[in-house]
Design a protein around this motif. Structure first.
Motif, PDB file in Angstrom:
ATOM      1  N   UNK A  87      19.325  99.361   4.376  1.00 55.90           N
ATOM      2  CA  UNK A  87      18.939  98.623   5.498  1.00 55.90           C
ATOM      3  C   UNK A  87      20.045  98.426   6.520  1.00 55.90           C
ATOM      4  N   UNK A  88      21.435  98.591   6.126  1.00 63.18           N
ATOM      5  CA  UNK A  88      22.411  98.618   6.922  1.00 63.18           C
ATOM      6  C   UNK A  88      22.461  99.820   7.788  1.00 63.18           C
TER       7      UNK A  88
ATOM      8  N   UNK B 241      19.914  99.476  10.244  1.00 56.09           N
ATOM      9  CA  UNK B 241      20.344  98.546  11.573  1.00 56.09           C
ATOM     10  C   UNK B 241      21.361  99.454  12.410  1.00 56.09           C
TER      11      UNK B 241
ATOM     12  N   UNK C 227      28.578  95.372   7.752  1.00 53.78           N
ATOM     13  CA  UNK C 227      27.734  95.175   6.762  1.00 53.78           C
ATOM     14  C   UNK C 227      27.496  96.664   5.906  1.00 53.78           C
TER      15      UNK C 227
ATOM     16  N   UNK D 293      19.125  98.886  -1.789  1.00 53.79           N
ATOM     17  CA  UNK D 293      18.276  98.296  -0.547  1.00 53.79           C
ATOM     18  C   UNK D 293      19.107  97.956   0.552  1.00 53.79           C
ATOM     19  N   UNK D 294      20.598  97.359   0.429  1.00 54.72           N
ATOM     20  CA  UNK D 294      21.169  97.013   1.401  1.00 54.72           C
ATOM     21  C   UNK D 294      21.886  98.260   2.213  1.00 54.72           C
TER      22      UNK D 294
END
Lengths: 508, 171
Positions: A143-144, A147, A131, A139-140
């Motif tokens: 977030x990734x 994670x 990801x 944002x991603x």
């Protein structure tokens, strides 16, 4: 006012392009539940499930190689050439680590207890890295990274009975919190400068209305802090040696290639998209001149490789030495980012793949030896050339490849990097990198000397041959053969990297 | 008025944050953190994001911090008494770096030729619960789903690491 609200739920139809990630996510859950069903009494259940899931995901990833670029469920994720390239890299690294964890006594324990959550988390780590390579929105991106980060902390502290492992996890968490805080600040300022969160939108806004150089410089440096932490570049590397030494060795093996390569994937997508409009258009962007990007990267790269190599010279613990050597390699790879050209990108991708093979190999050798000797000290490696000749020979191949000597893949990788730097006429950086390779020869060869030219101590059983498991031979050979093979016949992998660059999408 | 409130909350938040880091008692530090969160809510409110402001108070200042305090009190949070060390002198110049960075950024923003491209006033309905929900279910759906995975990892991680094990050396 609900009736005035327009909600366009994104279509599910393009989830098909996300098959490898979905496979990994479901494997994560299935492995967890599978372990619960057998009540943790059958350690092979989560192992087999994780292995099967990774193989299936690798199959999907290979099958999807030729697909055109696609966003998945909205604008946050894109599966393009770069993402496909990194997916394969991560899955190969993940597979090797899963297989080796099965042989490792650090992970499985002498009694081979159930390790359901370990294999599940390893699968998820691989998925999270995929990801990271696909994120195209701030944002991603964050977030990734979270994670992958959260999964890594748990894996680093997995040996709960070891103080060092727990210390590694705590250090990892604290450094991650600080650096991601700094990076978030930079990202929020990027949003403040442009009013956009997608990388493409940021670029368009920056190109249309170039910001003041001061503001852009501060923002770029802040973002580089966060990414520099992820790839362990000096001066954001402080966590790396302790985490690498304290974490279980199979976990260290994947840390040294996986999250690092994922950090590079993020850097590639972020900077190649926001500062230039893709590798082909690097020469036309004046944002690079605005922030003096080449000098910034050259300094980062020079400091990183010199520091990593000089400190590695003084290490007596092989794992710690490899940790510093992996910092030095980050310095080499950073050279490819000098001007954000496609030559540089090709060199980065090629080197990352080669680095994955040889560094994983070197760390997995440490795992195999640790299973027998319970030690990672250089002095205990004495005589391994006679006690485990095949394994030691393979380690020798990994070490000369890490140094960058022909006829190994490491030489070709470094050749591409040097070529990219020399083409930009940054001679001092190339000379420094050359000197650094010479320094690195010294400490890599110290391991070789210990293995082949030092007699083992004459204590009971210290000179007996080691009973190496077949699985250890198979995995190490699977990493060693391409390490030599790519040194002689590198064309296919270079073409693979070229295809990834050709399908690198910076526009949707 | 809103501008004054914004800077007021911002200043209080910086002070609260500094006090949180500097206080030696974990419970006191947690209380300062609550204060910082409430000020963050104030900032959200002045930035025309009322829903976020409410959530910030409810979730962070309310639920999460209460849990925090419980845990700190359960563990009888340590009061760092004896340990006092000065920052090493060669590190002092680095204290100037953050203010310098902020100054450069602000200068960069102010000296920009064209400041008109960025919208200043929020459109009507901005930051309402409906709009947040709409964004979460459309543009950010994937991120929303991914967060659930992150939370599962956090739960599993804390279970895996928190299990009591008699072999732990500090037990």
């Amino acid at each position: 006012m609900l009736e005035t609200l327009q909600v366009n739920i994104p279509s599910w139809s393009d989830l098909g392009y996300w098959r490898p990630e979905l496979t990994l996510l479901s494997t994560f859950l299935v492995a967890l539940i599978g372990d619960l069903i057998v009540r943790g009494r059958r350690p092979w259940v989560p192992f087999t499930l994780a292995l099967a899931g990774m193989l299936l995901a690798l199959g999907f990833a290979v099958a999807d190689l030729g697909e055109p670029a696609h966003t998945v469920m909205g604008s946050l994720i894109i599966v393009d050439g770069i993402a496909s390239f990194f997916r394969i890299l991560f899955l190969v690294a993940g597979l090797a680590t899963v297989l080796f964890s099965w042989t490792s006594e650090e992970i499985m324990g002498v009694k081979r207890e159930a390790k359901g959550e370990y294999y599940a988390l390893l699968t998820l780590l691989t998925g999270g890295m995929c990801v990271m390579a696909e994120a195209r929105d701030i944002l991603m991106l964050f977030l990734s990274m979270e994670l992958v980060g959260l999964t890594s902390y748990v894996l680093a502290g997995y040996m709960r009975t070891s103080l060092r492992s727990t210390e590694a996890a705590v250090k990892y968490v604290i450094f991650a919190a600080v650096s991601s805080g700094i990076m978030l600040y930079g990202l929020s300022l990027f949003y403040g400068l442009t009013g956009e969160t997608t990388f493409v939108g940021i670029r368009e806004a920056l190109f249309a209305n170039p910001p003041h150089p001061y503001a852009l410089l501060v923002v770029v440096v802040l973002v580089l802090v966060g990414m520099g932490y992820k790839i362990a570049a000096v001066p954001f590397h402080h966590w790396a040696p302790d985490v690498y030494e304290g974490a279980p060795t199979p976990v260290t093996a994947i840390f040294s290639v996986g999250p690092k390569a994922a950090g590079f994937a993020l850097m590639i997508r972020f900077f190649y998209t926001t500062l230039v409009a893709g590798p082909e258009a690097a020469g036309t962007s004046n944002l690079l001149r605005l922030v003096d990007w080449p000098l910034l990267i050259a300094l980062l790269s020079a400091v990183t490789m010199t520091y990593g190599n000089l400190v590695a010279l003084r290490q007596t613990n092989v794992k710690r030495m490899l940790a510093y050597s992996s910092i030095a390699h980050v310095g080499y790879i950073l050279m490819g980012f000098l001007l954000l050209t496609s030559d540089g990108l090709q060199a980065i991708l090629f080197y990352l793949l080669v680095y994955m093979l040889m560094n994983l190999g070197a760390f997995l050798f440490v795992v195999a030896i640790n299973n027998h000797l319970r030690s990672e000290e250089l002095t205990d490696y004495a005589g391994l050339g006679f006690r485990a000749p095949w394994l030691a020979t393979m380690m020798f191949v990994f070490l000369i490849s890490l140094t960058g000597l022909p006829p190994t893949a490491g030489f070709i990788g470094k050749f591409f990097l040097f070529k990219a730097v020399l083409a930009q006429e940054w001679y001092w950086l190339a000379i420094l990198a050359g000197l650094n390779s010479v320094i690195s020869l010294f400490y890599y060869m110290r391991v070789t000397k210990a293995m082949f030219f030092t007699e083992p101590a004459e204590s009971d059983g210290a000179a007996a041959p080691l009973a190496i498991k077949p699985l250890e031979y198979v995995v190490l050979a699977a990493l060693c053969i391409p390490t030599i093979g790519l040194g002689i016949w590198w064309g296919p992998v270079r073409d693979f990297a070229d295809q990834a660059i050709a399908r690198f999408n910076v526009g949707i | 008025m809103e501008v004054i409130l914004f800077y007021f909350c911002g200043a209080l938040m910086v002070i609260a944050g500094a006090m949180m880091v500097l206080s030696r008692n974990a419970v006191v530090a947690a209380c300062w953190l609550i204060f910082a969160f409430i000020n963050a809510a104030g900032i959200y409110a002045t930035l025309s994001a009322p829903f976020l402001a409410v959530l910030q108070v409810l979730v962070y200042a309310g639920a999460i911090m209460v849990l925090f305090l419980f845990v700190v009190m359960m563990l009888q949070g340590p009061v760092l008494a004896g340990e006092r060390r000065r920052l090493r002198p060669w590190l002092w110049p680095f204290l100037l770096l953050p203010p310098l960075a902020i100054l450069l950024t602000v200068a960069g923003f102010l000296r920009r030729a064209d400041n008109t491209s960025f919208p200043v006033a929020a459109p009507a309905g901005f930051g309402s619960a409906e709009q947040v929900a709409g964004l979460l279910l459309s543009r950010y759906l994937l991120a929303f789903e991914l967060i659930s995975i992150v939370l599962i990892v956090a739960i599993i991680g804390s279970l895996a690491l928190g299990k009591v094990d008699r072999r732990q050396p500090w037990k």
